[in-house]
Design an enzyme around this catalytic site. Structure first.
Site, PDB file in Angstrom:
ATOM      1  N   SER A 316       0.792  -1.065  -0.288  1.00  0.00           N
ATOM      2  CA  SER A 316       0.175  -0.295  -0.151  1.00  0.00           C
ATOM      3  C   SER A 316       0.742   1.824  -0.017  1.00  0.00           C
ATOM      4  O   SER A 316       0.389   1.773  -0.974  1.00  0.00           O
ATOM      5  CB  SER A 316      -1.402  -0.385   1.208  1.00  0.00           C
ATOM      6  OG  SER A 316      -0.224  -0.473   2.356  1.00  0.00           O
ATOM      7  N   HIS A 344      -4.834  -4.289  -1.587  1.00  0.00           N
ATOM      8  CA  HIS A 344      -4.521  -2.654  -3.356  1.00  0.00           C
ATOM      9  C   HIS A 344      -4.899  -3.472  -4.308  1.00  0.00           C
ATOM     10  O   HIS A 344      -5.103  -3.112  -5.473  1.00  0.00           O
ATOM     11  CB  HIS A 344      -3.845  -2.572  -2.099  1.00  0.00           C
ATOM     12  CG  HIS A 344      -3.466  -1.306  -1.175  1.00  0.00           C
ATOM     13  ND1 HIS A 344      -4.633  -0.518  -1.321  1.00  0.00           N
ATOM     14  CD2 HIS A 344      -3.687  -1.788   0.406  1.00  0.00           C
ATOM     15  CE1 HIS A 344      -4.560   0.468   0.197  1.00  0.00           C
ATOM     16  NE2 HIS A 344      -3.861  -0.581   0.551  1.00  0.00           N
ATOM     17  N   LYS A 376     -11.736  -1.442  -0.590  1.00  0.00           N
ATOM     18  CA  LYS A 376     -10.247  -0.470  -1.629  1.00  0.00           C
ATOM     19  C   LYS A 376     -11.358  -0.367  -2.679  1.00  0.00           C
ATOM     20  O   LYS A 376     -12.276   0.249  -3.351  1.00  0.00           O
ATOM     21  CB  LYS A 376      -9.140  -0.710  -1.581  1.00  0.00           C
ATOM     22  CG  LYS A 376      -8.221  -0.308  -0.577  1.00  0.00           C
ATOM     23  CD  LYS A 376      -8.239  -0.807   0.439  1.00  0.00           C
ATOM     24  CE  LYS A 376      -7.269  -0.724   1.846  1.00  0.00           C
ATOM     25  NZ  LYS A 376      -7.714  -1.337   2.765  1.00  0.00           N
TER      26      LYS A 376
HETATM   27  C1  LIG Z   1      -2.814  -4.502   3.281  1.00  0.00           C
HETATM   28  C2  LIG Z   1      -3.780  -4.667   4.149  1.00  0.00           C
HETATM   29  N1  LIG Z   1      -4.201  -5.043   4.361  1.00  0.00           N
HETATM   30  C3  LIG Z   1      -5.302  -4.921   5.360  1.00  0.00           C
HETATM   31  C4  LIG Z   1      -5.920  -3.698   5.723  1.00  0.00           C
HETATM   32  C5  LIG Z   1      -7.144  -3.949   6.447  1.00  0.00           C
HETATM   33  O1  LIG Z   1      -8.244  -3.399   5.820  1.00  0.00           O
HETATM   34  P1  LIG Z   1      -9.135  -2.505   5.799  1.00  0.00           P
HETATM   35  O2  LIG Z   1      -8.367  -0.635   6.103  1.00  0.00           O
HETATM   36  O3  LIG Z   1     -10.217  -2.099   5.237  1.00  0.00           O
HETATM   37  O4  LIG Z   1      -9.593  -2.612   7.726  1.00  0.00           O
HETATM   38  C6  LIG Z   1      -5.470  -2.658   4.966  1.00  0.00           C
HETATM   39  C7  LIG Z   1      -5.565  -1.461   5.049  1.00  0.00           C
HETATM   40  O5  LIG Z   1      -4.927  -0.638   4.647  1.00  0.00           O
HETATM   41  C8  LIG Z   1      -4.250  -3.269   4.374  1.00  0.00           C
HETATM   42  O6  LIG Z   1      -3.805  -1.429   3.322  1.00  0.00           O
END
Ligand SMILES: Cc1ncc(COP(=O)(O)O)c(C=O)c1O
Length: 400
Positions: A316, A344, A376
């Protein structure tokens, strides 16, 4: 104003996003240009198999030396000033706006540690106004902000009632434009909310299982081309609460050094041993795999119960793409398992948006655990765990 951002992912995967936020007097906000719905949004879907070269280095660009030196210098100066201001606060020369221990709670374990809050108090507070800005329109490529001012150097804010219009949104993901104002989506959401309500007030294992959950899970599994999927109300918890269902004491997790904090938390909660390999570095990963297979667990040298490689599809913060073909080859060579976080990449890459497995033309069955979020690309909330053999362990021990 034209924003042209070129994501140079590893030198070769190059995505050109020409985001015309305001061009020729046209305004774009919430998916509409001058009131007309635009469908050709620049999204990471522009990435295609043709543009990706697996040989290329999947490393983020390094900052030039002078930028790194100036940044560290800047941090050094504000840190020194922070210590100076803490001293002024301690001797009563500067007013302290911090939450502090209450007199009657002095006997308890302290809730506010001076040093722990140092960064927030002295560095973040200076620039706090740049974050957490309340918005008052849909989170499209541009949106409206509620104007706020601070009368006490960012300790507190008050809203002025005015709106700052058409600012560029650099704070939320909306790869496919689903978070925007589209009457079809809104109608579906409204109809489903009327039919099912806004919550089930119970866990799935008790009386909170709805037919629409099962429909969604079937849809996710079919979309990903795997046997089954289980969905959860929060992406972060999908990782942190389910990794302990897959690995435990006596297992080894090999985790990319740039993995998301939800993966790190899940790994720590699992009780498994954790080793961190260099970001997207196959030499580092192979060295650890070889070492793990040859030496087994420390002291006893018994073989690890499971070895789980944990990576993200697209990272990310860096935008680098996992070197999936090589990771899959290593996992097969050393008989390890692979956990792939596609938060992502799902919906964003691959000719039909099926993520990095599709981008690299890999068989989804090569990835043991596919994880993704709906926050996302899908403009919603929640996450999923999918795969061919994960249904049973995840479903029987999922807490959310
Ligand atoms: C790689 C990754 N996994 C998990 C998550 C967690 O997702 P959520 O924001 O839907 O709780 C994120 C959040 O940005 C993320 O970037």
């Amino acid at each position: 104003m034209v924003r042209t951002s070129t994501m140079v992912l590893n030198g070769n995967l190059t995505v050109q996003m020409n985001q015309t936020i305001r061009q020729n007097g046209k305004q774009r906000k919430n998916g509409h240009v001058n009131g007309e719905k635009q469908t050709n949004f620049p999204t990471a879907k522009g990435m295609s198999c043709r543009q990706y070269s697996p040989e290329s280095e999947q490393a983020p660009e390094q900052a030039p030396m002078y930028v790194a030196v100036l940044t560290y210098l800047g941090f050094g100066i504000v840190t020194l000033f922070g210590y100076f201001r803490d001293f002024l606060r301690a001797v009563g020369l500067e007013k302290c706006h911090l939450a502090q221990e209450r007199e009657e709670q002095k006997e308890f374990v302290p809730m506010y540690q001076d040093f722990e809050n140092f960064y927030t108090r002295n560095l973040y507070m200076r620039v706090r106004d740049n974050w957490n800005r309340p918005i008052c329109s849909l989170p499209g490529p541009a949106f409206d902000l509620m104007e706020r001012v601070s009368d006490d150097y960012n300790w507190t804010f008050r809203l002025t009632g005015k709106t700052i219009e058409n600012v560029i949104n650099m704070g939320s993901y909306n790869y496919l434009g689903f978070a925007e104002n589209n009457e079809d989506f809104l109608k579906t959401v409204a109809d489903k909310t009327l039919q099912y309500g806004v919550g089930v007030c119970s866990s799935r294992q008790e009386v909170g299982n709805l037919s629409s959950h099962e429909e969604l899970e079937r849809l996710v599994a079919d979309f990903l081309g795997v046997e089954s999927a289980m969905t959860f109300g929060m992406g972060f918890a999908t990782n942190s609460m389910n990794i302990p269902a897959l690995v435990s004491k006596g297992c080894l997790i090999l985790s990319d050094e740039l993995n998301h904090t939800s993966l790190i938390l899940g790994a720590r909660l699992s009780g498994a041993s954790i080793r961190v390999f260099k970001h997207n570095n196959m030499h580092s990963l192979e060295k650890m795999l070889r070492e793990a297979v040859c030496s087994g667990q420390p002291r006893t040298h018994r073989p690890w119960k499971k070895i789980l490689i944990m990576v993200e599809g697209i990272y990310s913060m860096e935008g680098s793409v996992a070197r999936l073909p090589e990771i899959v080859a290593l996992k097969k060579k050393y008989k390890a398992y692979l956990y792939l976080d596609e938060a992502h990449s799902i919906g964003a890459v691959g000719p039909t948006g099926r993520g990095v497995t599709e981008l690299f033309r890999l068989n989804p069955a090569d990835v043991d655990v596919m994880m993704g979020t709906f926050t996302k690309s899908f403009g919603a909330a929640g996450g999923y765990i999918a795969g061919n053999k994960v249904n049973q362990p995840v479903r029987s021990s999922a807490v959310s």
